[in-house]
Design a protein around this motif. Sequence first.
Motif, PDB file in Angstrom:
ATOM      1  N   GLN A 105       0.861  -1.192   0.000  1.00 47.89           N
ATOM      2  CA  GLN A 105       0.000   0.000   0.000  1.00 47.89           C
ATOM      3  C   GLN A 105       0.892   1.234   0.000  1.00 47.89           C
ATOM      4  N   ARG A 107       0.880   5.436   0.220  1.00 45.09           N
ATOM      5  CA  ARG A 107       0.117   6.646   0.506  1.00 45.09           C
ATOM      6  C   ARG A 107       1.083   7.814   0.521  1.00 45.09           C
ATOM      7  N   HIS A 134       4.702   7.131   1.816  1.00 42.23           N
ATOM      8  CA  HIS A 134       4.672   6.110   2.853  1.00 42.23           C
ATOM      9  C   HIS A 134       4.277   4.772   2.238  1.00 42.23           C
ATOM     10  N   ALA A 136       3.496   0.739   3.118  1.00 42.58           N
ATOM     11  CA  ALA A 136       3.224  -0.291   4.132  1.00 42.58           C
ATOM     12  C   ALA A 136       2.924  -1.582   3.390  1.00 42.58           C
ATOM     13  N   PHE A 146       7.438  -1.197   6.764  1.00 46.40           N
ATOM     14  CA  PHE A 146       7.009   0.204   6.648  1.00 46.40           C
ATOM     15  C   PHE A 146       8.190   1.037   6.176  1.00 46.40           C
ATOM     16  N   ARG A 164      11.886   6.605   7.577  1.00 43.93           N
ATOM     17  CA  ARG A 164      11.675   5.345   8.308  1.00 43.93           C
ATOM     18  C   ARG A 164      11.862   4.193   7.336  1.00 43.93           C
ATOM     19  N   ARG A 168       8.729  -5.239  10.864  1.00 44.85           N
ATOM     20  CA  ARG A 168       8.190  -5.499  12.197  1.00 44.85           C
ATOM     21  C   ARG A 168       7.600  -6.899  12.286  1.00 44.85           C
ATOM     22  N   TRP A 198      -0.391  17.035   6.865  1.00 44.82           N
ATOM     23  CA  TRP A 198      -1.856  16.949   6.898  1.00 44.82           C
ATOM     24  C   TRP A 198      -2.346  16.354   8.223  1.00 44.82           C
ATOM     25  N   LEU A 199      -1.523  15.465   8.800  1.00 39.12           N
ATOM     26  CA  LEU A 199      -1.947  14.807  10.031  1.00 39.12           C
ATOM     27  C   LEU A 199      -1.986  15.763  11.220  1.00 39.12           C
TER      28      LEU A 199
ATOM     29  N   LEU B  59     -10.684   0.248  17.632  1.00 40.37           N
ATOM     30  CA  LEU B  59      -9.695   1.301  17.380  1.00 40.37           C
ATOM     31  C   LEU B  59      -8.368   0.712  16.892  1.00 40.37           C
ATOM     32  N   LYS B  99     -12.222   8.356   8.895  1.00 41.22           N
ATOM     33  CA  LYS B  99     -11.298   8.096   7.780  1.00 41.22           C
ATOM     34  C   LYS B  99      -9.900   8.599   8.128  1.00 41.22           C
ATOM     35  N   GLN B 100      -9.841   9.791   8.710  1.00 42.58           N
ATOM     36  CA  GLN B 100      -8.543  10.361   9.067  1.00 42.58           C
ATOM     37  C   GLN B 100      -7.848   9.514  10.129  1.00 42.58           C
ATOM     38  N   VAL B 103      -6.185   6.555   8.363  1.00 37.78           N
ATOM     39  CA  VAL B 103      -5.017   6.976   7.574  1.00 37.78           C
ATOM     40  C   VAL B 103      -3.831   7.191   8.516  1.00 37.78           C
ATOM     41  N   ALA B 104      -4.080   7.897   9.619  1.00 36.92           N
ATOM     42  CA  ALA B 104      -3.007   8.180  10.578  1.00 36.92           C
ATOM     43  C   ALA B 104      -2.486   6.893  11.209  1.00 36.92           C
ATOM     44  N   ILE B 106      -2.431   3.861   9.970  1.00 34.13           N
ATOM     45  CA  ILE B 106      -1.600   3.123   9.011  1.00 34.13           C
ATOM     46  C   ILE B 106      -0.255   3.828   8.854  1.00 34.13           C
ATOM     47  N   PHE B 107      -0.311   5.162   8.781  1.00 30.07           N
ATOM     48  CA  PHE B 107       0.909   5.944   8.580  1.00 30.07           C
ATOM     49  C   PHE B 107       1.868   5.773   9.759  1.00 30.07           C
ATOM     50  N   GLU B 110       1.079   1.352  12.818  1.00 24.86           N
ATOM     51  CA  GLU B 110       0.446   0.545  13.868  1.00 24.86           C
ATOM     52  C   GLU B 110      -0.419  -0.566  13.290  1.00 24.86           C
ATOM     53  N   VAL B 111      -0.917  -0.346  12.076  1.00 27.39           N
ATOM     54  CA  VAL B 111      -1.693  -1.382  11.388  1.00 27.39           C
ATOM     55  C   VAL B 111      -1.312  -1.326   9.907  1.00 27.39           C
ATOM     56  N   THR B 112      -1.623  -2.396   9.189  1.00 29.04           N
ATOM     57  CA  THR B 112      -1.307  -2.360   7.758  1.00 29.04           C
ATOM     58  C   THR B 112      -2.526  -2.023   6.911  1.00 29.04           C
ATOM     59  N   GLY B 113      -3.698  -1.973   7.519  1.00 26.57           N
ATOM     60  CA  GLY B 113      -4.875  -1.626   6.728  1.00 26.57           C
ATOM     61  C   GLY B 113      -6.049  -1.253   7.613  1.00 26.57           C
ATOM     62  N   PRO B 114      -7.043  -0.570   7.040  1.00 24.73           N
ATOM     63  CA  PRO B 114      -8.231  -0.191   7.805  1.00 24.73           C
ATOM     64  C   PRO B 114      -9.183  -1.376   7.940  1.00 24.73           C
ATOM     65  N   ARG B 116     -12.166  -3.878   7.124  1.00 24.35           N
ATOM     66  CA  ARG B 116     -12.741  -4.243   5.826  1.00 24.35           C
ATOM     67  C   ARG B 116     -14.181  -3.726   5.755  1.00 24.35           C
TER      68      ARG B 116
END
Lengths: 427, 165
Positions: A105, A107, A134, A136, A146, A164, A168, A198-199, B59, B99-100, B103-104, B106-107, B110-114, B116
């Motif tokens: 993925q 982004r 980014h 992942a 990542f 980065r 992991r 943006w974050l 979460l 949604k935000q 995105v954060a 994944i960035f 902490e996870v590889t995807g949202p 399903r």
Amino acid sequence: MMRRPWFFMMAMLFAASFANGQDTPVSDQAEQIKALLARVELLEKQVAELKAAQVASAAPGAPAAATPVNPAPSAQPSVQPVRESQTQTAQEKVRQLETQYPSLQIRGFADADFSATDQKGTVSGFNLGELDLHVASALSRKISYFAEVTFNAQPTGYAVEVERNLIRYDYNDYFKLSFGRYHTPIGYWNTTFHHGTWLQTTVDRPNLVMDGGTFTPIHTVGFLAEGNIPSGGLGLSYNFGVGNGRGALIERPGDAGDINNNRAWVAKLFARPAKAYGLELGGSVYRDKITLPTGPEYREWIYSAYLTWTKGAPEFLGEFENVNHRNIATNAVANSDAFYTQFGYRLPWFERSVKPYYRFEYTHMPLSEQVFAYQPRVESIAGLRYDISSFAAFKLEYRHLASHAAQGGNPAQPALNAVFLQTAFTF
Amino acid sequence: MTYTLKDVRAFLAVGFFLLVPIHNFSSGQSSRDRDVAVVVNDDTPVDDLGLAEVRKVFLGERQYWNAKLPVVLLIRAPVARERDVALRVIYQMTETQFKQYWVAKIFRGEVTGPPRIVYSNDLQYELVSAMPGAIAFVDSRNVHPGAKVVRVDGMLPGDKNYPLR
């Protein structure tokens, strides 16, 4: 005498209808989507019934009547083919939704800015912000990769930086182990917002975690263990990392190798209490040995603590950091401190897309500080963020910066006022 | 035939008494009928979760049921009632914030995807049944017989103080 009760009843009827109208969604589009979803479900049921009937009629000796889609446990044996058919369909759908490895993925984050200041010798104008890519990729159910690469505009081209780059391994929620280059888990900002403008609510990062700055070692090359700690409603988590520490240039982590035989380490403990959803508080300790290219060596301790409330209405971020340097040869000690507090509030109008904010920053450095360039400062910023869509925002910000007079009669620099306009987005 | 004011009043009164129950039946169904159940795959080793724990799972802060079984989050597409309840009660976010948030997440790595996204209850049921570790919100009226419904704070849909409604 009869008129008043009649009038009262009519008023009640209208009031009830009006109140009900207030509760229902007003968006026509939403209603249409709801109707379409209901229609999809109805069609799904019809398809399932048709399939059931088809399978049942194909089975020898099966009754012609449609078989229930979800038969009771006591259903007749003839429904077995129906179940098999349904299971096959479900398995096909599951296969479609299952993660294929590796699953890459990508982004991106970017921003475009305008700035103007009253500092003598500077000019106002537009500039491209950081382009941040980014990546992942889940390599297996428990291993993921990542990476974050940034492109920064320079007068003669672009500076490319690997921010980065780590792999992991997740054992479970309590133990995850990463190797590579990661953001040092000191405080809050550095591991929450990384490089995506943006974050973050504001245009820029606070001075104490400024990218390219020296106060906090932003990156570490080494390993990082992290996970939750069984603690019930307290919601404790930890980070523990060991790495090369600061390099020859103290703002860099020594990607190509350590500058000395000493490894740096960092430990962070933080809590997200279950009963206060949105609250996070934590603290961290960082230890390193700095070897400057000119020869002197220093022991470094960094202590930090933070408290955040991130529900948006209101938003509060507060972070404090103390950096202690001790010259190994002379035992001369210097303590530098920095903190910021940031307030924001998502206004209840325009679908909560508008957020005014304010941040105060303070950096104290003694004249005895020998590792950092002397940069004491006081800064206030006030701004407005408007999320024009789920993935793009406009920010307008005013900044007032002053370097305060320090010990020893060091004169303060002239105050600086600046205005920034930024559009930041993710894609 | 002429109507007097009295007749009109009587007509309105009858209409009122007829309309109010219909109104209540059609749009004001008992809130307990509209509870949202937390449904998991049969193999998932949980029967009862606190609301805070459900929040932690959705979460993405709890990602494993145990070392061998990762959590698979399923969530209905926008506008579905189950999603509205999840955003309001669990996430306490708007659609945009939701949604935000992912995105954060994944960035940050902490996870590889949202979670399903699923577009219908039937598909959701099929996925929960077939995917080990899956968890989803299902309108209690659409819970299939045999589905494993998790108690939330010790309560099931329909109970008096059930939190997901």
